[in-house]
Design a protein around this motif. Sequence first.
Motif, PDB file in Angstrom:
ATOM      1  N   GLY A 243     -15.930   7.455  13.533  1.00  0.00           N
ATOM      2  CA  GLY A 243     -15.387   6.104  13.455  1.00  0.00           C
ATOM      3  C   GLY A 243     -14.039   6.018  12.764  1.00  0.00           C
ATOM      4  O   GLY A 243     -13.649   4.970  12.256  1.00  0.00           O
ATOM      5  N   ILE A 244     -13.298   7.108  12.754  1.00  0.00           N
ATOM      6  CA  ILE A 244     -11.993   7.173  12.083  1.00  0.00           C
ATOM      7  C   ILE A 244     -10.885   7.110  13.133  1.00  0.00           C
ATOM      8  O   ILE A 244     -10.908   7.841  14.122  1.00  0.00           O
ATOM      9  CB  ILE A 244     -11.859   8.479  11.270  1.00  0.00           C
ATOM     10  CG1 ILE A 244     -12.913   8.524  10.172  1.00  0.00           C
ATOM     11  CG2 ILE A 244     -10.452   8.624  10.697  1.00  0.00           C
ATOM     12  CD1 ILE A 244     -13.029   9.881   9.495  1.00  0.00           C
ATOM     13  N   ASN A 245      -9.881   6.255  12.905  1.00  0.00           N
ATOM     14  CA  ASN A 245      -8.721   6.163  13.783  1.00  0.00           C
ATOM     15  C   ASN A 245      -7.614   7.037  13.210  1.00  0.00           C
ATOM     16  O   ASN A 245      -6.912   6.643  12.273  1.00  0.00           O
ATOM     17  CB  ASN A 245      -8.253   4.704  13.907  1.00  0.00           C
ATOM     18  CG  ASN A 245      -7.052   4.559  14.826  1.00  0.00           C
ATOM     19  OD1 ASN A 245      -6.431   5.539  15.231  1.00  0.00           O
ATOM     20  ND2 ASN A 245      -6.716   3.334  15.143  1.00  0.00           N
ATOM     21  N   LEU A 246      -7.432   8.230  13.771  1.00  0.00           N
ATOM     22  CA  LEU A 246      -6.416   9.169  13.282  1.00  0.00           C
ATOM     23  C   LEU A 246      -4.999   8.693  13.526  1.00  0.00           C
ATOM     24  O   LEU A 246      -4.085   9.066  12.798  1.00  0.00           O
ATOM     25  CB  LEU A 246      -6.585  10.536  13.956  1.00  0.00           C
ATOM     26  CG  LEU A 246      -7.746  11.393  13.529  1.00  0.00           C
ATOM     27  CD1 LEU A 246      -7.700  12.725  14.258  1.00  0.00           C
ATOM     28  CD2 LEU A 246      -7.749  11.617  12.038  1.00  0.00           C
ATOM     29  N   ARG A 247      -4.786   7.876  14.539  1.00  0.00           N
ATOM     30  CA  ARG A 247      -3.427   7.442  14.871  1.00  0.00           C
ATOM     31  C   ARG A 247      -2.914   6.355  13.933  1.00  0.00           C
ATOM     32  O   ARG A 247      -1.714   6.127  13.849  1.00  0.00           O
ATOM     33  CB  ARG A 247      -3.357   6.974  16.318  1.00  0.00           C
ATOM     34  CG  ARG A 247      -3.476   8.108  17.307  1.00  0.00           C
ATOM     35  CD  ARG A 247      -3.404   7.592  18.721  1.00  0.00           C
ATOM     36  NE  ARG A 247      -2.134   6.992  19.029  1.00  0.00           N
ATOM     37  CZ  ARG A 247      -1.110   7.602  19.641  1.00  0.00           C
ATOM     38  NH1 ARG A 247      -1.240   8.858  20.000  1.00  0.00           N
ATOM     39  NH2 ARG A 247       0.011   6.978  19.895  1.00  0.00           N
ATOM     40  N   ASP A 248      -3.801   5.666  13.237  1.00  0.00           N
ATOM     41  CA  ASP A 248      -3.396   4.597  12.345  1.00  0.00           C
ATOM     42  C   ASP A 248      -2.426   5.126  11.308  1.00  0.00           C
ATOM     43  O   ASP A 248      -2.788   5.931  10.459  1.00  0.00           O
ATOM     44  CB  ASP A 248      -4.635   3.971  11.684  1.00  0.00           C
ATOM     45  CG  ASP A 248      -4.302   2.741  10.871  1.00  0.00           C
ATOM     46  OD1 ASP A 248      -3.311   2.053  11.208  1.00  0.00           O
ATOM     47  OD2 ASP A 248      -5.025   2.466   9.907  1.00  0.00           O
ATOM     48  N   GLY A 249      -1.187   4.714  11.391  1.00  0.00           N
ATOM     49  CA  GLY A 249      -0.148   5.149  10.457  1.00  0.00           C
ATOM     50  C   GLY A 249       0.399   6.532  10.690  1.00  0.00           C
ATOM     51  O   GLY A 249       1.280   6.981   9.946  1.00  0.00           O
ATOM     52  N   PHE A 250      -0.057   7.246  11.704  1.00  0.00           N
ATOM     53  CA  PHE A 250       0.377   8.627  11.925  1.00  0.00           C
ATOM     54  C   PHE A 250       1.817   8.730  12.392  1.00  0.00           C
ATOM     55  O   PHE A 250       2.548   9.619  11.982  1.00  0.00           O
ATOM     56  CB  PHE A 250      -0.560   9.283  12.956  1.00  0.00           C
ATOM     57  CG  PHE A 250      -0.360  10.773  13.091  1.00  0.00           C
ATOM     58  CD1 PHE A 250      -0.940  11.641  12.174  1.00  0.00           C
ATOM     59  CD2 PHE A 250       0.372  11.309  14.123  1.00  0.00           C
ATOM     60  CE1 PHE A 250      -0.773  13.019  12.290  1.00  0.00           C
ATOM     61  CE2 PHE A 250       0.540  12.678  14.250  1.00  0.00           C
ATOM     62  CZ  PHE A 250      -0.025  13.532  13.331  1.00  0.00           C
TER      63      PHE A 250
END
Length: 164
Positions: free
Chosen positions: A155-162
């Motif tokens: 449930g983790i969004n890796l793209r958030d802020g990437f």
Amino acid sequence: MSQIEVTADMAPLSELSFSVSGRVSRPPAEVYEAVADPAQLSRYFTTGGAQGRLEPDADVSWDFADFPGRFPVVVIEAKAPERIVIEWAAAPGSNDTGTTRTVFEFAPIDDGARTLVTITESTWRATAGGAKSAFGNCEGWTGMLAALKAWIEHGINLRDGFYK
């Protein structure tokens, strides 16, 4: 000093292609849905949102807040839970077809408990422009696979802020 021997059976490179793969600890049907369903895809990949389910004849578009510009995606094939084939406009001069074709394959492993996801693109020209497009897309799809795994398993969004 090493030498590379070129033999007659080594034809010149005429086209570029790539495949990237990753293993996701979920069954193929669940992983397929995470790619085909625009609501899920928007949570971990299309940061500006996806519209339309990945199925033939659907009106599909993707937008990326970190790389602005909504663009249409044409679904060529969708065979749940095994395969999705999509196309969109290619970067000018990067290939001879004018479109980029991407194939997603979802193969069951570990008695169907996990899925091997493979993403393939081909027909890029063996030129600087073709290589730039192919390498850029390869990087993007590799990131998508990592983001898919993190999203569907944790449930983790890796793209958030990437990217910003």
